[in-house]
Design a protein around this motif. Structure first.
Motif, short mmCIF file in Angstrom:
data_model
loop_
_atom_site.label_atom_id
_atom_site.label_comp_id
_atom_site.label_asym_id
_atom_site.label_seq_id
_atom_site.Cartn_x
_atom_site.Cartn_y
_atom_site.Cartn_z
N PHE A 1 -5.62 39.41 53.33
CA PHE A 1 -5.77 38.04 53.69
C PHE A 1 -4.84 37.39 54.76
CE2 PHE A 1 -7.36 37.92 49.27
CZ PHE A 1 -8.54 37.74 49.39
N LYS A 2 -4.39 38.44 55.90
CA LYS A 2 -3.69 37.99 56.80
C LYS A 2 -3.68 36.82 57.28
CE LYS A 2 -0.97 40.03 60.41
NZ LYS A 2 -0.47 41.39 61.21
N VAL A 3 -4.91 36.44 57.80
CA VAL A 3 -5.27 35.17 58.31
C VAL A 3 -4.60 33.98 57.43
CG1 VAL A 3 -7.69 34.65 57.66
CG2 VAL A 3 -7.16 33.97 59.75
N LEU A 4 -4.55 34.22 56.22
CA LEU A 4 -4.01 33.07 55.50
C LEU A 4 -2.49 32.87 55.41
CD1 LEU A 4 -6.45 33.22 52.42
CD2 LEU A 4 -6.50 31.72 54.15
N SER A 5 -1.86 33.84 56.28
CA SER A 5 -0.61 33.80 56.50
C SER A 5 -0.04 32.73 57.26
CB SER A 5 0.08 34.98 56.60
OG SER A 5 -0.55 35.40 57.91
N SER A 6 -1.09 31.88 57.83
CA SER A 6 -0.74 30.82 58.82
C SER A 6 -0.59 29.79 58.07
CB SER A 6 -1.81 30.78 59.89
OG SER A 6 -1.73 29.31 60.42
N PRO A 7 0.31 28.92 58.44
CA PRO A 7 0.40 27.51 57.62
C PRO A 7 -0.50 26.71 57.88
CG PRO A 7 2.14 27.75 59.31
CD PRO A 7 1.81 28.95 59.31
N VAL A 8 -1.27 26.79 59.03
CA VAL A 8 -2.32 25.85 59.38
C VAL A 8 -3.72 26.29 58.75
CG1 VAL A 8 -3.88 25.24 61.38
CG2 VAL A 8 -1.29 25.34 61.62
N PHE A 9 -3.94 27.84 58.69
CA PHE A 9 -5.07 28.20 58.34
C PHE A 9 -4.94 28.23 56.41
CE2 PHE A 9 -5.89 30.76 61.97
CZ PHE A 9 -6.45 29.76 62.89
N ASN A 10 -4.04 28.58 56.08
CA ASN A 10 -3.80 28.53 54.69
C ASN A 10 -3.89 27.07 54.03
OD1 ASN A 10 -3.89 29.88 52.18
ND2 ASN A 10 -1.58 29.51 52.20
N GLY A 11 -3.41 26.00 54.89
CA GLY A 11 -3.35 24.40 54.25
C GLY A 11 -4.92 24.32 54.21
N ILE A 12 -5.55 24.60 55.40
CA ILE A 12 -6.90 24.23 55.39
C ILE A 12 -7.94 24.77 54.34
CG2 ILE A 12 -9.04 24.11 56.96
CD1 ILE A 12 -7.31 23.97 59.38
N PHE A 13 -7.52 26.05 54.28
CA PHE A 13 -8.42 27.00 53.16
C PHE A 13 -8.17 26.23 52.01
CE2 PHE A 13 -8.49 30.54 50.54
CZ PHE A 13 -10.11 30.93 50.62
N LEU A 14 -6.94 26.30 51.51
CA LEU A 14 -6.56 25.78 50.14
C LEU A 14 -7.02 24.46 49.96
CD1 LEU A 14 -3.27 27.54 49.00
CD2 LEU A 14 -5.56 28.05 48.30
N GLY A 15 -6.95 23.72 51.10
CA GLY A 15 -7.02 22.11 50.76
C GLY A 15 -8.47 21.97 50.44
N ILE A 16 -9.45 22.55 51.38
CA ILE A 16 -10.82 22.60 51.03
C ILE A 16 -11.34 23.02 49.63
CG2 ILE A 16 -13.06 23.44 51.62
CD1 ILE A 16 -12.12 23.41 54.65
N ILE A 17 -10.73 24.28 49.27
CA ILE A 17 -10.92 24.58 47.92
C ILE A 17 -10.50 23.76 46.58
CG2 ILE A 17 -10.35 26.53 46.22
CD1 ILE A 17 -10.51 28.36 48.62
N VAL A 18 -9.29 23.37 46.94
CA VAL A 18 -8.83 22.27 45.76
C VAL A 18 -9.41 21.08 45.86
CG1 VAL A 18 -6.81 21.38 44.84
CG2 VAL A 18 -6.70 23.52 45.66
N GLY A 19 -9.79 20.44 47.18
CA GLY A 19 -10.34 19.24 47.50
C GLY A 19 -11.88 19.58 46.71
N PHE A 20 -12.82 20.32 46.71
CA PHE A 20 -14.05 20.59 46.09
C PHE A 20 -13.77 20.54 44.56
CE2 PHE A 20 -15.87 21.51 50.54
CZ PHE A 20 -16.71 20.49 50.23
N ALA A 21 -12.72 21.24 44.07
CA ALA A 21 -12.56 21.33 42.75
C ALA A 21 -12.02 20.12 42.27
CB ALA A 21 -11.24 22.31 42.45
N GLY A 22 -11.36 19.23 42.86
CA GLY A 22 -11.15 17.95 42.54
C GLY A 22 -12.35 16.92 42.51
N HIS A 23 -13.19 17.32 43.40
CA HIS A 23 -14.51 16.50 43.56
C HIS A 23 -15.40 16.66 42.24
CE1 HIS A 23 -17.74 13.98 44.97
NE2 HIS A 23 -18.61 15.34 44.98
N LEU A 24 -15.50 18.12 41.81
CA LEU A 24 -16.08 18.57 40.57
C LEU A 24 -15.46 18.03 39.44
CD1 LEU A 24 -17.10 22.11 41.82
CD2 LEU A 24 -18.37 20.25 41.41
N LEU A 25 -14.23 18.00 39.27
CA LEU A 25 -13.39 17.44 38.14
C LEU A 25 -13.64 15.87 37.89
CD1 LEU A 25 -10.09 19.42 38.35
CD2 LEU A 25 -11.89 19.42 36.38
N GLU A 26 -13.91 15.07 38.82
CA GLU A 26 -14.07 13.95 39.28
C GLU A 26 -15.55 13.57 38.57
OE1 GLU A 26 -13.50 9.88 42.00
OE2 GLU A 26 -14.14 11.98 43.04
N LYS A 27 -16.33 14.50 39.33
CA LYS A 27 -17.88 14.28 38.76
C LYS A 27 -18.01 14.51 37.30
CE LYS A 27 -21.16 14.78 42.20
NZ LYS A 27 -21.77 13.47 41.96
#
Length: 180
Positions: free
Chosen positions: A140-166
């Motif tokens: 997962f070398k592309v995730l070693s970027s603070p930008v890409f990893n921030g976006i990637f984990l942000g989207i994943i945890v964001g959708f998890a938060g949305h599912l938990l809220e629902k």
């Protein structure tokens, strides 16, 4: 003096997408010009002090070590909060404006809170822990970027938060057994 009421429909999705594009744009779309420009000024300040644009540049050129080295993390960790708040506020404000346009009381339920809180938490974790991928998981070398990893984990945890809220709203039952 009576405040002029805007009777124009504001799409919550458009406000959401404008804020995804740039902090403060959703507020400008909603007609909140002072607040939108304040958010834009905050975005510019945090972006500049954190060296976010040079990090993005190095990330897109595959130089993840340089992308890591150039970021000022003391300022960079403010960006996800500003970004998530801008998205949430623009989306919810568009909903409230539409209710007011129709002469109705705004809803008590607040929308997209789980997604935006998850987005902020995920982005902060991604920015802070991106070096783990740089040092340990070459797949997962592309995730070693603070930008890409921030976006990637942000989207994943964001959708998890949305599912938990629902899920939480479906499980919420009042004293009469009705779902809330």
């Amino acid at each position: 003096m009576r405040k002029k009421q805007n009777n124009e429909y504001k799409s919550p999705v458009a406000a959401f997408l404008w804020s995804v594009t740039m902090v403060g744009f959703g507020q400008l779309y909603n007609g909140q010009y002072t607040f939108g420009f304040m958010l834009l000024a905050s975005e510019f300040t945090i972006n500049t002090l954190s060296n976010l644009n040079p990090s993005i540049h190095h990330s897109f050129h595959g130089d993840f070590i340089k992308a890591h080295d150039v970021v000022n993390y003391h300022w960079g960790l403010f960006y996800p909060s500003l970004y998530g708040f801008s998205i949430w506020q623009a989306y919810y404000r568009a909903i409230v404006m539409n209710y007011q346009k129709e002469g109705k009381e705004p809803p008590e339920k607040v929308y997209l809170t789980g997604f935006c809180i998850g987005l902020v938490v995920g982005m902060n974790l991604g920015v802070y822990w991106h070096h783990y991928f740089l040092d340990h998981i070459l797949l997962f070398k592309v995730l070693s970027s603070p930008v890409f990893n921030g976006i990637f984990l942000g989207i994943i945890v964001g959708f998890a938060g949305h599912l938990l809220e629902k899920l939480q709203s479906k499980l919420k039952v009042d004293e009469h057994g009705r779902k809330g």
